[in-house]
Write a protein that holds these residues in place. Structure first.
Motif, PDB file in Angstrom:
ATOM      1  N   HIS A   1       0.825  -1.210   0.000  1.00 38.53           N
ATOM      2  CA  HIS A   1       0.000   0.000   0.000  1.00 38.53           C
ATOM      3  C   HIS A   1       0.861   1.263   0.000  1.00 38.53           C
ATOM      4  O   HIS A   1       0.584   2.217  -0.726  1.00 38.53           O
ATOM      5  CB  HIS A   1      -0.917  -0.011   1.222  1.00 38.53           C
ATOM      6  N   LYS A   2       1.927   1.257   0.800  1.00 34.10           N
ATOM      7  CA  LYS A   2       2.819   2.417   0.885  1.00 34.10           C
ATOM      8  C   LYS A   2       3.527   2.651  -0.452  1.00 34.10           C
ATOM      9  O   LYS A   2       3.665   3.801  -0.908  1.00 34.10           O
ATOM     10  CB  LYS A   2       3.847   2.209   1.994  1.00 34.10           C
TER      11      LYS A   2
ATOM     12  N   ASN B   1       1.120   4.042  -2.942  1.00 30.73           N
ATOM     13  CA  ASN B   1       0.793   5.428  -2.605  1.00 30.73           C
ATOM     14  C   ASN B   1       1.869   6.400  -3.072  1.00 30.73           C
ATOM     15  O   ASN B   1       1.570   7.518  -3.514  1.00 30.73           O
ATOM     16  CB  ASN B   1       0.587   5.563  -1.097  1.00 30.73           C
ATOM     17  N   THR B   2       3.144   5.987  -2.989  1.00 27.87           N
ATOM     18  CA  THR B   2       4.234   6.862  -3.441  1.00 27.87           C
ATOM     19  C   THR B   2       4.209   7.068  -4.953  1.00 27.87           C
ATOM     20  O   THR B   2       4.732   8.060  -5.449  1.00 27.87           O
ATOM     21  CB  THR B   2       5.609   6.288  -3.050  1.00 27.87           C
TER      22      THR B   2
ATOM     23  N   GLY C   1       1.264   7.058  -6.685  1.00 26.90           N
ATOM     24  CA  GLY C   1      -0.054   7.547  -7.074  1.00 26.90           C
ATOM     25  C   GLY C   1      -0.036   8.920  -7.703  1.00 26.90           C
ATOM     26  O   GLY C   1      -0.644   9.150  -8.766  1.00 26.90           O
ATOM     27  N   SER C   2       0.649   9.871  -7.065  1.00 25.80           N
ATOM     28  CA  SER C   2       0.675  11.235  -7.582  1.00 25.80           C
ATOM     29  C   SER C   2       1.363  11.298  -8.938  1.00 25.80           C
ATOM     30  O   SER C   2       0.916  12.019  -9.844  1.00 25.80           O
ATOM     31  CB  SER C   2       1.363  12.169  -6.588  1.00 25.80           C
TER      32      SER C   2
ATOM     33  N   LYS D   1      -1.403  14.702  -2.518  1.00 24.01           N
ATOM     34  CA  LYS D   1      -0.954  13.314  -2.395  1.00 24.01           C
ATOM     35  C   LYS D   1       0.354  13.138  -1.640  1.00 24.01           C
ATOM     36  O   LYS D   1       0.684  12.022  -1.236  1.00 24.01           O
ATOM     37  CB  LYS D   1      -0.794  12.708  -3.799  1.00 24.01           C
TER      38      LYS D   1
END
Length: 313
Positions: free
Chosen positions: A237-238, A241-242, A244-245, A297
């Motif tokens: 997940h981490k 997330n990094t 995603g932006s 984000k």
């Protein structure tokens, strides 16, 4: 100033119409143009200021983001003020030299931004696939060299276009139905054979933007393979997330451009003003939304923005 024969004398002044067919709506259309330009200037300037003044953000990811913000400011500044001058003051007259200069900076900045997005994908690949070697691979010295290489690639590949346009005789009409000058849009008003311009433009597109898209795609295939091999769900997940932006910014940059290209090739029945509006979306949207996306984000940037405003109060 003009002639309509092949004697070597050509138009030295052109007239940008803005968005043809919507001249009576120019004042209303100028509102989103102006708002997006203000947001792009303030957002990207704030992003650059925060990254450069906070030593905790002097990491490869944020330094590349700083480069992206700088190119967004340049891209907005060389296009939007010209469009606003047309909308507000009907000041669409532009000299040939200024038009070619705008062509050079628009295309080179676009190529530069594409290269920065590729480098940012490479940065995420190293961070996720080789986290222990991240700081040794992306050193400050190497980041500076990457920045110089991006600059040389973007300006070096577009520089010959200046001479390809200067050799032409523009003896057709000098009315350009657009808000800014672009390579083929200007070249098609020449009486000369422009096949060299067409082929060189195609070569640049394939050797820079298309190649960048392919390499970004390969990078994210490798990144996703590495992420799904992680044993911990929190780690997956981490890692996602990094990225995603960056994925949002990639879609925002390439998406409108791909859609615009498809409509130009297959949408012959679409009104010309729709093509012009779509072309402007490619210029307006990324500079305005990139700092917003990274601000929302990226937790570190959020914290610095909040801290800065609280400290001022």
């Amino acid at each position: 100033m003009t002639t309509l024969n092949h004697t070597g004398i050509s138009h030295t002044v052109f007239h940008l119409l803005g968005i043809p067919g919507l001249e009576d709506q120019h004042m209303w259309i100028s509102i989103p143009f102006f708002i997006s330009y203000v947001i792009a200037l303030l957002g990207n300037s704030l992003l650059i200021f925060i990254i450069l003044t906070k030593r905790s953000l002097h990491e490869p990811m944020y330094l590349f983001l700083c480069m992206l913000a700088g190119t967004d400011i340049v891209l907005s500044t060389i296009t939007v003020p010209q469009a606003l001058a047309i909308f507000w003051f009907h000041a669409g007259e532009i000299s040939l030299d200024c038009c070619i200069t705008q062509v050079f900076f628009v295309h080179s900045t676009f190529v530069c931004e594409s290269g920065i997005l590729l480098v940012m994908a490479f940065d995420r690949y190293i961070a996720i696939c080789y986290p222990l070697r991240y700081t040794t691979i992306l050193t400050n010295s190497r980041i500076r060299k990457i920045g110089v290489a991006l600059f040389l690639r973007s300006y070096g590949t577009i520089f010959p276009i200046i001479f390809l346009l200067r050799r032409l005789t523009f003896c057709k009409h000098n009315i350009i139905p657009h808000t800014c000058c672009e390579h083929i849009g200007l070249a098609k008003y020449a009486c000369n054979d422009i096949r060299v311009n067409l082929w060189y433009g195609f070569f640049i597109l394939m050797a820079t933007v298309v190649l960048d898209v392919v390499l970004i795609f390969v990078s994210y295939v490798l990144i996703l393979c590495a992420i799904f091999r992680m044993p911990s769900q929190n780690a997956r997940h981490k890692a996602l997330n990094t990225c995603g932006s960056h994925i949002c910014v990639i879609i925002l940059f390439y998406g409108p451009g791909i859609f615009t290209t498809l409509t130009q090739q297959f949408g012959r029945h679409i009104p010309p003003h729709i093509h012009i509006l779509l072309a402007n979306v490619c210029i307006l949207a990324p500079p305005m939304l990139n700092p917003i996306i990274y601000g929302i984000k990226t937790k570190q940037i959020q914290e610095q923005v909040v801290h800065m405003f609280i400290r001022q109060k």
